[in-house]
Motif scaffolding. Structure first.
Motif, PDB file in Angstrom:
ATOM      1  N   ILE A   1      -6.515  -0.425  -0.705  1.00 35.28           N
ATOM      2  CA  ILE A   1      -7.437  -1.185   0.137  1.00 35.28           C
ATOM      3  C   ILE A   1      -7.706  -2.558  -0.478  1.00 35.28           C
ATOM      4  N   GLY A   2      -7.924  -2.564  -1.803  1.00 36.55           N
ATOM      5  CA  GLY A   2      -8.156  -3.850  -2.455  1.00 36.55           C
ATOM      6  C   GLY A   2      -6.969  -4.784  -2.317  1.00 36.55           C
ATOM      7  N   LEU A   3      -5.770  -4.237  -2.501  1.00 38.37           N
ATOM      8  CA  LEU A   3      -4.574  -5.061  -2.364  1.00 38.37           C
ATOM      9  C   LEU A   3      -4.401  -5.536  -0.926  1.00 38.37           C
ATOM     10  N   SER A   4      -4.673  -4.669   0.026  1.00 42.68           N
ATOM     11  CA  SER A   4      -4.562  -5.053   1.441  1.00 42.68           C
ATOM     12  C   SER A   4      -5.524  -6.188   1.768  1.00 42.68           C
ATOM     13  N   PHE A   5      -6.748  -6.099   1.232  1.00 43.78           N
ATOM     14  CA  PHE A   5      -7.720  -7.165   1.488  1.00 43.78           C
ATOM     15  C   PHE A   5      -7.243  -8.488   0.910  1.00 43.78           C
ATOM     16  N   ALA A   6      -6.707  -8.417  -0.316  1.00 48.16           N
ATOM     17  CA  ALA A   6      -6.222  -9.647  -0.941  1.00 48.16           C
ATOM     18  C   ALA A   6      -5.073 -10.258  -0.152  1.00 48.16           C
TER      19      ALA A   6
ATOM     20  N   LEU B   1      -8.117   3.424  -2.986  1.00 44.02           N
ATOM     21  CA  LEU B   1      -9.000   2.288  -3.272  1.00 44.02           C
ATOM     22  C   LEU B   1      -8.198   1.073  -3.728  1.00 44.02           C
ATOM     23  N   ALA B   2      -7.212   1.316  -4.568  1.00 47.38           N
ATOM     24  CA  ALA B   2      -6.375   0.201  -5.012  1.00 47.38           C
ATOM     25  C   ALA B   2      -5.599  -0.407  -3.852  1.00 47.38           C
TER      26      ALA B   2
ATOM     27  N   ARG C   1      -6.039 -11.992   3.238  1.00 47.07           N
ATOM     28  CA  ARG C   1      -6.651 -13.324   3.157  1.00 47.07           C
ATOM     29  C   ARG C   1      -5.611 -14.433   3.243  1.00 47.07           C
TER      30      ARG C   1
ATOM     31  N   THR D   1       0.831  -1.212   0.000  1.00 48.49           N
ATOM     32  CA  THR D   1       0.000   0.000   0.000  1.00 48.49           C
ATOM     33  C   THR D   1       0.857   1.250   0.000  1.00 48.49           C
TER      34      THR D   1
END
Length: 591
Positions: free
Chosen positions: A289-294, A286-287, A297, A15
């Motif tokens: 956050i998406g990468l952090s979520f991935a 936003l990008a 997991r 991030t």
């Protein structure tokens, strides 16, 4: 450990890299390129405006200076001034003033008498003005004259008649232009800047509202650009001196022109760039956050295992449950592994603490119970001992006397056990006094080995051992317990070819005195070694297990330490260290 093996590291680097690259490039390009260029253009435009104001003023001064010289040399004006008659001079002055379109036109006579005045101060003040006085002295001068709503910048020249005897002064001609609100408005239209004229420390005219004048009055004399906040807007200002005080202008104080431009307005064009930057930042966030979520997991499963284990522990209280560490993979999460290891260590520590707490509670209860039992046993023992007297009479048979002696010996042994239990259960009260450790050690050895009772120990004492402050009787009792254990261990391991040997040595170790008791017994087993000083722990069939526990309580109560120095097939060594008091040592040396 790899730098990407931790979840927090992976999220942070991914991030941060994305946000820094996208936002940083935009901010860098905008701030460095656009803002810097805008600032340079603002500063350059401000300097050009100030130069334009100064050139405009100088052009007017030179124009009026040249025209004043020409008019002052006209015979028509000289003839009129020679009459010293204001009605004669005033029409001529109005004619010339109209031709020049001057804001001020003043003619004085030889003594400074006012002959003609168009937009001039009161007559009584004219002769005292700096420019008039300089012209009456035969010098040209440029000065400022007061006026309503501003000032007049005036060129003053003498009116001279050249004759055989030299030039003759007829009077002065003074022509000027106004530096007022109208002049400031004209200059503002020419320079696209706010203009203010300052004289004698006060703003005389300005294109800015009057409520802002005090905020800019202190800008005079500052050649560098200065920032000011006016009505929520940031302005950049420069000042230029109009006329410096000097003998050439009769000592006239300097005037100042202040030129201001709104930095807020100039940089308002960057709003579009800022909007683009905000959009870029939003996309980057936003990008990220998406990468952090991935990435998060990747540790969902091990964290789930840990959470389930904690939930099971909370419901069952089973501290023996352990969290299995996840198998090694390319995306190992060190944080999850560390959390699992920490959880396992914590449960093990809690279980150990519970065992120790239960042991302490058991020992406490056992100590209280032992005290009660000891008191209850001691009274019957004394009664039994008294009842043995008939068996000890001379009239009794040898068999009865032998039985009486055996019973009395067992009573004495039981009484010693009762005393030990009471000593262990009761708080120890010490009576401290200077004592000789060597003497205490020798007394303890004599108590354990009375005369003729087996092989006496080897006693090696250090003669220079200092006097210590201790409780001699309590220390002797502790040493008796240690020596008794050593004697029993050595005698139990003795054989016809191996005599039981016990040694006792004393020595100085820095700030402590050390007492070492060694035996050649079988030694202490590895599993029993950590428990030798625990109360009621013993390896002897007839032992009470509190001798060494009492000895440890006494030694530690005296500020010392007791420990097993060595143990093995060649025997055991118990070391006692006691602090040496400096005062006691001094007394020992003086003695």
């Amino acid at each position: 450990m790899s730098i990407i093996s931790s979840l927090s590291n992976r999220i942070f680097f991914a991030t941060a890299l994305l946000a820094v690259v996208s936002i940083g490039v935009a901010v860098y390009r905008v701030n460095v390129a656009v803002t810097a260029q805008a600032e340079r253009e603002l500063q350059r435009g401000l300097d050009e405006a100030a130069t334009l104001v100064e050139n405009y003023r100088r052009t007017l001064i030179e124009h009026y200076r040249r025209e004043a010289r020409l008019i002052a040399d006209l015979p028509k004006l000289k003839a009129a001034v020679e009459t010293n008659d204001p009605p004669t001079v005033e029409p001529i002055a109005r004619e010339y003033r109209q031709q020049l379109e001057a804001d001020l036109f003043v003619i004085t006579g030889r003594g400074g008498r006012l002959l003609a005045a168009i937009d001039a101060p009161a007559a009584e003040h004219v002769a005292r003005l700096d420019g008039v006085r300089a012209a009456l002295a035969g010098r040209e001068a440029v000065s400022f004259w007061p006026a309503a709503g501003g000032v007049r910048e005036v060129v003053s020249v003498p009116i001279l008649l050249l004759g055989p005897g030299g030039p003759e002064l007829f009077g002065t001609l003074n022509i000027g232009f106004a530096l007022d609100a109208r002049a400031a408005a004209r200059l503002k239209a020419l320079t696209a800047s706010e203009i203010a004229f300052l004289f004698d420390g006060e703003i005389q005219a300005s294109t800015l509202p009057r409520e802002h004048w005090p905020a800019i009055a202190d800008l005079a004399g500052r050649p560098d650009a200065t920032h000011r906040q006016l009505d929520g807007e940031e302005y950049v200002a420069v000042s230029r001196a109009l006329l410096r005080a000097s003998p050439a202008n009769g000592g006239t104080p300097a005037g100042t022109t202040i030129v201001l431009r709104s930095r807020t307005e100039r940089l308002r064009v960057l709003s579009g760039v800022h909007k683009a930057l905000a959009a870029t930042a939003l996309i980057a966030v936003l990008a990220a956050i998406g990468l952090s979520f991935a990435l998060a997991r990747t540790v969902t499963r091990p964290l789930g295992v840990i959470t389930n284990a904690m939930r099971e522990l909370a419901s069952s209280g089973d501290l023996t449950h352990r969290i299995p560490e996840p198998p090694a993979t390319a995306w190992d999460d060190e944080d999850a592994k560390l959390l699992a290891r920490t959880f396992n260590t914590m449960t093990a520590s809690i279980a150990r603490f519970q065992r120790e707490a239960a042991q302490r509670e058991r020992l406490s209860s056992l100590g209280r119970l032992s005290t009660v039992i000891a008191h209850e046993i001691r009274n019957p023992l004394m009664i039994i001992k008294s009842a043995l007297r008939p068996l000890k009479r001379e009239s009794a048979t040898p068999e009865l006397r032998k039985i009486g002696e055996d019973i009395e010996e067992e009573i004495a042994r039981l009484n010693r056990i009762v005393s030990d239990v009471l000593d262990f259960a009761r708080p120890i009260r010490f009576e401290l006094a200077p004592a000789d450790l060597n003497v205490i050690c020798q007394d303890a050895a004599r108590a354990v080995w009375p005369e003729g009772a087996g092989q006496a120990p080897d006693i090696i004492v250090e003669p220079a051992l200092p006097i210590v402050v201790t409780d001699a009787e309590r220390l002797r009792h502790a040493l008796i317990n240690v020596l008794t254990n050593a004697r029993h261990a050595a005698e139990a391991h003795a054989t016809p070819g191996r005599a039981a040997r016990v040694s006792l040595t004393t020595e100085r170790r820095g700030a402590t005195a050390r007492i070492t008791v060694r035996d050649n017994g079988p030694g202490i087993t590895a599993d029993a070694l950590p428990r030798v000083f625990e109360p009621f722990f013993t390896t002897k069939r007839t032992g009470s297990g509190i001798g060494l526990a009492i000895a440890r309580n006494i030694i530690e109560g005296l500020g010392g330490t007791i420990a097993v120095a060595a143990s093995g097939a060649r025997g055991t060594a118990i070391a006692v260290e006691l602090p040496v008091s400096p005062q006691a040592e001094a007394r020992s040396v003086s003695a």
